[in-house]
Design a protein around this motif. Structure first.
Motif, PDB file in Angstrom:
ATOM      1  N   THR A 118       0.262  41.579 -13.824  1.00  0.00           N
ATOM      2  CA  THR A 118       1.438  41.215 -14.613  1.00  0.00           C
ATOM      3  C   THR A 118       1.252  41.437 -16.110  1.00  0.00           C
ATOM      4  O   THR A 118       2.236  41.475 -16.851  1.00  0.00           O
ATOM      5  CB  THR A 118       1.818  39.734 -14.396  1.00  0.00           C
ATOM      6  N   VAL A 119       0.006  41.588 -16.571  1.00  0.00           N
ATOM      7  CA  VAL A 119      -0.248  41.791 -17.993  1.00  0.00           C
ATOM      8  C   VAL A 119      -1.161  43.014 -18.170  1.00  0.00           C
ATOM      9  O   VAL A 119      -2.242  43.072 -17.578  1.00  0.00           O
ATOM     10  CB  VAL A 119      -0.901  40.555 -18.653  1.00  0.00           C
ATOM     11  N   PHE A 120      -0.711  43.963 -18.977  1.00  0.00           N
ATOM     12  CA  PHE A 120      -1.454  45.197 -19.224  1.00  0.00           C
ATOM     13  C   PHE A 120      -1.689  45.318 -20.732  1.00  0.00           C
ATOM     14  O   PHE A 120      -0.752  45.161 -21.528  1.00  0.00           O
ATOM     15  CB  PHE A 120      -0.663  46.411 -18.727  1.00  0.00           C
ATOM     16  N   THR A 121      -2.913  45.612 -21.106  1.00  0.00           N
ATOM     17  CA  THR A 121      -3.260  45.748 -22.523  1.00  0.00           C
ATOM     18  C   THR A 121      -3.728  47.165 -22.792  1.00  0.00           C
ATOM     19  O   THR A 121      -4.638  47.670 -22.128  1.00  0.00           O
ATOM     20  CB  THR A 121      -4.364  44.756 -22.912  1.00  0.00           C
ATOM     21  N   ILE A 122      -3.093  47.795 -23.773  1.00  0.00           N
ATOM     22  CA  ILE A 122      -3.409  49.173 -24.136  1.00  0.00           C
ATOM     23  C   ILE A 122      -4.107  49.177 -25.497  1.00  0.00           C
ATOM     24  O   ILE A 122      -3.517  48.750 -26.500  1.00  0.00           O
ATOM     25  CB  ILE A 122      -2.137  50.046 -24.227  1.00  0.00           C
ATOM     26  N   GLN A 123      -5.350  49.618 -25.514  1.00  0.00           N
ATOM     27  CA  GLN A 123      -6.080  49.795 -26.772  1.00  0.00           C
ATOM     28  C   GLN A 123      -5.901  51.240 -27.231  1.00  0.00           C
ATOM     29  O   GLN A 123      -6.181  52.171 -26.475  1.00  0.00           O
ATOM     30  CB  GLN A 123      -7.566  49.473 -26.586  1.00  0.00           C
ATOM     31  N   LEU A 124      -5.439  51.417 -28.464  1.00  0.00           N
ATOM     32  CA  LEU A 124      -5.116  52.744 -28.986  1.00  0.00           C
ATOM     33  C   LEU A 124      -6.181  53.246 -29.949  1.00  0.00           C
ATOM     34  O   LEU A 124      -6.900  52.449 -30.569  1.00  0.00           O
ATOM     35  CB  LEU A 124      -3.760  52.695 -29.702  1.00  0.00           C
ATOM     36  N   LYS A 125      -6.264  54.557 -30.087  1.00  0.00           N
ATOM     37  CA  LYS A 125      -7.168  55.158 -31.058  1.00  0.00           C
ATOM     38  C   LYS A 125      -6.686  54.825 -32.475  1.00  0.00           C
ATOM     39  O   LYS A 125      -5.487  54.712 -32.725  1.00  0.00           O
ATOM     40  CB  LYS A 125      -7.247  56.672 -30.847  1.00  0.00           C
ATOM     41  N   GLN A 126      -7.639  54.721 -33.399  1.00  0.00           N
ATOM     42  CA  GLN A 126      -7.297  54.293 -34.751  1.00  0.00           C
ATOM     43  C   GLN A 126      -7.337  55.416 -35.771  1.00  0.00           C
ATOM     44  O   GLN A 126      -7.120  55.177 -36.966  1.00  0.00           O
ATOM     45  CB  GLN A 126      -8.245  53.157 -35.187  1.00  0.00           C
TER      46      GLN A 126
END
Length: 588
Positions: A118-126
């Motif tokens: 139910t919860v998805f976390t997307i870490q993005l390039k900086q």
């Protein structure tokens, strides 16, 4: 998922080993690093790529680029539009030729989720920047989602709704999409889902878009999507990009010129230019290959006997299989010329019996178009293909086809099968410019004639054919269409975007039982094996229902000039159809 021309653009063969169809506890398949990609195709490979050169990439015959915005409406949901705009606007995730998430070529660094799905976390390039120097942030992804949500609304202003409406449970099952950090996006869903399905079909829709440059109506989303919808066909609007290339110029029915974007945060191109080249016909493209005017193109199967003219000068010819399917589409919308006939399952099954896929494969495509009996191809090989569908449900038989029609009350009258005054006689559209496509529809026409089904062949430019089929307000304008297909394009290959109402379903088919089977593939399962069985149940039912007439999976026959390097399966990615042209280089 995108519409695809049967005479596809260049691709190279790849055997696909997809991850198991995920259950609730599965992690998304991934390829953690792209640094060690495949070596060169062509002569004179060097240790390091050389700088300079122009890559001329041939489009399929009579195919225009008509749309530049990464959110599309159904009339412009073409693979070839997407091939160009993904060079300017890469997605949050990139699915490679093995159908894995390739994080090295994605904007996302990683994706995590909770146990319930139910919860998805997307870490993005900086380190990604827009071409005007502004950083690409989580807010650009959130703004894209807000645009998708607005354009998905069935009451959205023209030219919407978004063709992707409903895919991945977006937006109906989405509770929130928020930037929980400058480079972190958190998505919360209303109810649990099959995580791999959501990552591919939900998160896979997301592309960072430059809110600071495009958000003209921040307090009125309807005005904003109307504005962007009008600009979507205007190539000069798309100046602020974050991808490996910028669009320098665009001329319809001529060429689209891309140049490297120096601010791109990923692998930078060494080329001077990339040209997407319009081709009026396969013969014109073949002539350009011989002279070197095109250095990355394709060979129409009808030109197979002339291939030595290319190989003798060092060109390589390699087949590439897309993960998708081709079909004859039957208009089952109310008001269509043969609505009652094509809504009849026995009619569709009889027409399927009368398509000689083995002859099409051997005589027209020289063994590079294996038969296909449902929505999942046998080549490239994946775990999504139900073993029961490796053999045809409706093997070619004109006698069985005719018997099935007669058992359904059709009788032969003046050479045409007729029932209650309705004749099985109609126009069959197909994309112009490809001799092999023409040969295929001519063979189908001849076989159908023998069972009393009369078709009049009607060639159209690819974009025009898609436009006619997508215009649900005028269903009387067409009856059937051939020579097109669907590429899953990195999405989870379930059928909600295809066989449920809306999305790419512009042919009117609907079946409540199938809708429930599709829904089951999207839900969490107790195990990966159970999830796979749910998928097979959907696949078997839709294959038997023939909502479209299943057709051969034709490979594209890529032609690579000897001085073009890295045109490999990993970079050209025929599996999804989205190439990484920033890795291609040219030797002098």
């Amino acid at each position: 998922m995108k519409k695809r021309h049967l005479a596809g653009a260049f691709g190279m063969s790849a055997v696909l080993a997809a991850g198991v169809v995920a259950g609730c506890a599965s992690a998304p398949a991934q390829n953690s690093n792209s640094a060690n990609k495949a070596t060169s195709v062509g002569a004179a490979a060097t240790v390091a790529p050389q700088k300079g050169g122009t890559l001329v990439y041939a489009l399929p015959p009579a195919t225009n680029i008509t749309w530049y915005l990464p959110i599309e409406n159904s009339q412009n949901a073409s693979l070839y539009n997407a091939q160009l705009f993904t060079q300017m606007y890469p997605g949050v995730i990139y699915i490679n030729n093995q159908y894995w998430i390739d994080y090295a070529d994605s904007f996302a660094n990683k994706i995590t989720y909770n146990a319930t799905g139910t919860v998805f976390t997307i870490q993005l390039k900086q380190n990604w920047k827009w071409s005007d120097g502004q950083p690409v942030t989580a807010q650009d992804v959130v703004w894209d989602y807000n645009l998708i949500k607005a354009t998905d609304n069935p009451k959205a202003p023209a030219p919407w709704p978004n063709y992707n409406a409903g895919s991945g449970g977006v937006p109906d099952n989405v509770k929130s999409v928020v930037a929980t950090g400058k480079y972190t996006v958190t998505i919360t869903l209303k109810k649990p889902v099959n995580q791999q399905w959501f990552i591919y079909n939900g998160i896979g829709q997301l592309t960072p878009l430059p809110e600071h440059a495009w958000n003209k109506y921040p307090s009125n989303m309807n005005q904003e999507i109307t504005y962007l919808g009008k600009e979507a066909t205007n190539p000069t609007f798309f100046k602020v990009v974050d991808g490996p290339f910028k669009l320098q110029s665009a001329k319809s029915s001529q060429a689209w010129v891309l140049v490297p974007n120096p601010t791109f945060g990923g692998h930078k191109s060494t080329l001077d230019k990339v040209i997407f080249q319009y081709e009026a016909s396969s013969d014109a493209e073949f002539s350009a290959l011989k002279t070197g005017a095109i250095n990355l193109g394709y060979l129409d199967p009808a030109q197979w006997g002339s291939r030595q003219a290319l190989t003798s000068v060092g060109d390589s010819i390699v087949p590439g299989y897309n993960f998708g399917y081709y079909f004859v589409e039957l208009n089952q919308l109310k008001g269509s010329p043969l609505y009652s006939a094509f809504s009849d399952l026995k009619v569709r099954q009889a027409l399927e019996y009368a398509i000689d896929q083995n002859t099409i494969d051997k005589e027209i495509y020289h063994g590079y178009a294996p038969p296909q009996y449902g929505p999942i191809p046998a080549t490239p090989k994946t775990v999504f293909l139900d073993p029961k569908l490796q053999k045809p449900l409706f093997p070619f038989s004109l006698s069985k086809a005719k018997q099935l029609l007669e058992s359904d009350g059709w009788t032969l009258q003046n050479g045409v099968m007729t029932k209650n005054g309705q004749k099985l006689e109609f126009d069959l559209m197909y994309p112009s410019g490809s001799p092999s496509t023409t040969q295929m529809v001519e063979l189908i026409q001849q076989d159908w004639q023998q069972i009393g089904v009369v078709v009049n062949l009607k060639p159209e430019e690819f974009a025009q054919e898609i436009g006619i089929m997508s215009n649900s307000k005028e269903p009387s304008k067409w009856a059937a269409a051939a020579g097109t297909g669907i590429t899953y394009g990195g999405s989870y290959p379930s059928g909600e975007q295809l066989f449920e109402p809306g999305g790419l379903d512009n042919f009117g088919y609907d079946n409540p039982t199938l809708d429930q089977l599709i829904k089951k593939t999207n839900e969490p399962a107790a195990s990966a094996a159970q999830s796979q069985q749910n998928f097979f149940k959907y696949e078997e039912f839709v294959s038997e229902q023939v909502p479209v007439l299943w057709n051969n999976t034709a490979a594209s026959l890529g032609v690579v000039a000897p001085n073009v390097h890295n045109a490999t399966a990993q970079y050209m990615n025929p599996t999804t159809g989205y190439p990484l042209l920033n890795y291609i280089w040219i030797s002098k």
